[in-house]
Design a protein around this motif. Structure first.
Motif, short mmCIF file in Angstrom:
data_model
loop_
_atom_site.label_atom_id
_atom_site.label_comp_id
_atom_site.label_asym_id
_atom_site.label_seq_id
_atom_site.Cartn_x
_atom_site.Cartn_y
_atom_site.Cartn_z
N LEU A 67 115.55 48.61 71.70
CA LEU A 67 115.76 48.49 70.39
C LEU A 67 114.56 47.88 69.32
CD1 LEU A 67 117.90 48.96 68.03
CD2 LEU A 67 118.69 46.48 68.43
N ILE A 68 114.09 46.77 69.85
CA ILE A 68 113.06 46.18 69.17
C ILE A 68 111.71 47.32 69.25
CG2 ILE A 68 111.23 44.18 69.23
CD1 ILE A 68 113.38 42.64 70.19
N ASP A 69 111.44 47.90 70.24
CA ASP A 69 110.46 48.78 70.49
C ASP A 69 110.62 49.95 69.50
OD1 ASP A 69 109.37 47.35 72.36
OD2 ASP A 69 109.90 48.67 73.99
N GLN A 70 111.74 50.42 69.31
CA GLN A 70 112.40 51.68 68.21
C GLN A 70 111.90 50.93 66.88
OE1 GLN A 70 116.02 53.36 68.90
NE2 GLN A 70 116.16 53.22 66.72
N TRP A 71 112.49 50.02 66.53
CA TRP A 71 112.44 49.33 65.42
C TRP A 71 110.88 49.10 64.80
CZ3 TRP A 71 113.71 43.52 63.65
CH2 TRP A 71 114.06 43.55 62.64
N LEU A 72 110.08 48.47 65.70
CA LEU A 72 108.67 48.31 65.72
C LEU A 72 108.01 49.66 65.40
CD1 LEU A 72 107.80 45.24 67.83
CD2 LEU A 72 108.08 45.37 65.17
N THR A 73 108.27 50.67 66.11
CA THR A 73 107.64 52.03 65.94
C THR A 73 108.25 52.57 64.65
OG1 THR A 73 107.85 52.68 68.08
CG2 THR A 73 107.86 54.49 66.76
N HIS A 74 109.53 52.42 64.06
CA HIS A 74 109.86 52.76 62.78
C HIS A 74 109.01 52.07 61.63
CE1 HIS A 74 113.64 54.73 64.51
NE2 HIS A 74 112.79 55.24 64.94
N ARG A 75 108.75 50.80 61.90
CA ARG A 75 107.88 50.00 61.02
C ARG A 75 106.56 50.50 60.90
NH1 ARG A 75 107.00 43.53 61.24
NH2 ARG A 75 109.31 43.42 61.42
N ARG A 76 105.92 50.91 62.12
CA ARG A 76 104.58 51.29 61.92
C ARG A 76 104.60 52.87 60.99
NH1 ARG A 76 99.82 51.26 64.04
NH2 ARG A 76 100.40 49.48 65.43
N LYS A 77 105.59 53.52 61.39
CA LYS A 77 105.65 54.98 60.70
C LYS A 77 105.83 54.52 59.13
CE LYS A 77 107.44 57.59 64.44
NZ LYS A 77 108.56 58.43 64.84
N LEU A 78 106.71 53.69 58.76
CA LEU A 78 106.96 53.42 57.51
C LEU A 78 105.42 52.78 56.72
CD1 LEU A 78 108.75 53.10 54.96
CD2 LEU A 78 109.07 50.82 55.59
N LEU A 79 104.86 51.94 57.58
CA LEU A 79 103.60 51.47 56.87
C LEU A 79 102.60 52.46 56.84
CD1 LEU A 79 103.33 47.90 58.82
CD2 LEU A 79 103.92 48.44 56.17
N ILE A 80 102.49 53.42 57.78
CA ILE A 80 101.46 54.44 57.56
C ILE A 80 101.66 55.47 56.33
CG2 ILE A 80 100.60 56.71 59.02
CD1 ILE A 80 100.61 54.99 61.44
N GLN A 81 102.94 55.64 56.47
CA GLN A 81 103.45 56.56 55.03
C GLN A 81 103.07 55.73 53.93
OE1 GLN A 81 107.14 58.28 55.48
NE2 GLN A 81 106.67 60.06 54.13
N TYR A 82 103.50 54.39 53.82
CA TYR A 82 102.84 53.56 52.49
C TYR A 82 101.45 53.58 52.35
CZ TYR A 82 102.00 49.59 49.56
OH TYR A 82 101.57 49.01 48.39
N PHE A 83 100.69 53.37 53.27
CA PHE A 83 99.31 53.25 53.11
C PHE A 83 98.69 54.85 52.57
CE2 PHE A 83 99.50 49.18 54.93
CZ PHE A 83 98.39 48.57 54.64
N THR A 84 99.22 55.80 53.25
CA THR A 84 98.99 56.97 52.85
C THR A 84 99.19 57.36 51.47
OG1 THR A 84 99.15 57.76 55.12
CG2 THR A 84 99.17 59.72 53.45
N LEU A 85 100.48 57.20 51.06
CA LEU A 85 101.07 57.35 49.69
C LEU A 85 100.31 56.52 48.73
CD1 LEU A 85 103.44 58.76 48.22
CD2 LEU A 85 104.79 56.78 48.44
N ALA A 86 99.93 55.39 48.94
CA ALA A 86 99.07 54.49 48.09
C ALA A 86 97.61 54.67 48.12
CB ALA A 86 99.28 52.69 48.44
N GLY A 87 97.20 55.63 49.10
CA GLY A 87 95.84 55.90 49.07
C GLY A 87 94.89 54.93 49.58
N LEU A 88 95.37 54.08 50.56
CA LEU A 88 94.71 52.90 50.97
C LEU A 88 94.09 53.07 52.27
CD1 LEU A 88 97.26 50.02 50.09
CD2 LEU A 88 95.37 50.42 48.94
N ALA A 89 93.04 52.42 52.45
CA ALA A 89 92.38 52.66 54.10
C ALA A 89 93.18 51.97 55.03
CB ALA A 89 90.93 51.80 53.84
#
Length: 155
Positions: A18-40
């Motif tokens: 469950l923790i692994d899945q949750w951290l994977t979802h956090r990673r996907k969210l952060l990557i999408q955030y950084f992409t959306l914000a145009g951040l390196a």
């Protein structure tokens, strides 16, 4: 935020599915955030606003992440802490209201960008993303405290 996630993955990764899945979802969210914000390192090729569809896809992932925490992860972590004594349960339960504070920010962001019929709302995106980032960074810190309680006392 990505550095903190990497530390969390190194610390707790592999300890629980469950923790692994949750951290994977956090990673996907952060990557999408950084992409959306145009951040390196996920900058957009062009220096223009993202499409409303891109923002709405991010909103869907944001709501999924927030919901997963509230409806799947937190209760299970608190329950697991409860099996190891009232002190652990109390500490875990004390973190939940702190985590919930960021939920309102995330849901307000979602509502603003999924309910708007005017693309001009995107002119406010940078400011709103910055506010969301602050709220989510705090959330991640509290979530990591919750995981640390579970890991340090019960693994």
């Amino acid at each position: 935020m990505l550095t903190q996630l990497e530390k969390a993955e190194q610390r707790w990764g592999g300890a629980n599915k469950l923790i692994d899945q949750w951290l994977t979802h956090r990673r996907k969210l952060l990557i999408q955030y950084f992409t959306l914000a145009g951040l390196a390192p996920y900058t957009r090729a062009e220096k223009s606003l993202p499409s409303i569809n891109d923002v709405q896809e991010f909103c869907a992932q944001l709501v999924d992440y927030v919901s997963e925490g509230h409806f799947e992860v937190y209760d299970r972590v608190v329950s697991e802490c409860a099996t190891h004594g009232p002190e652990s349960k109390a500490i875990a339960q004390s973190l939940l209201p702190k985590i919930s504070d960021s939920t309102d920010t995330a849901l307000d962001f979602n509502d603003k960008y999924t309910e708007s019929e005017d693309d001009k709302v995107l002119y406010q995106l940078d400011k709103d993303l910055a506010q969301l980032a602050q709220a989510m960074e705090s959330r991640f810190e509290y979530e990591d405290e919750l995981l640390e309680i579970l890991h340090s006392r019960h693994s």
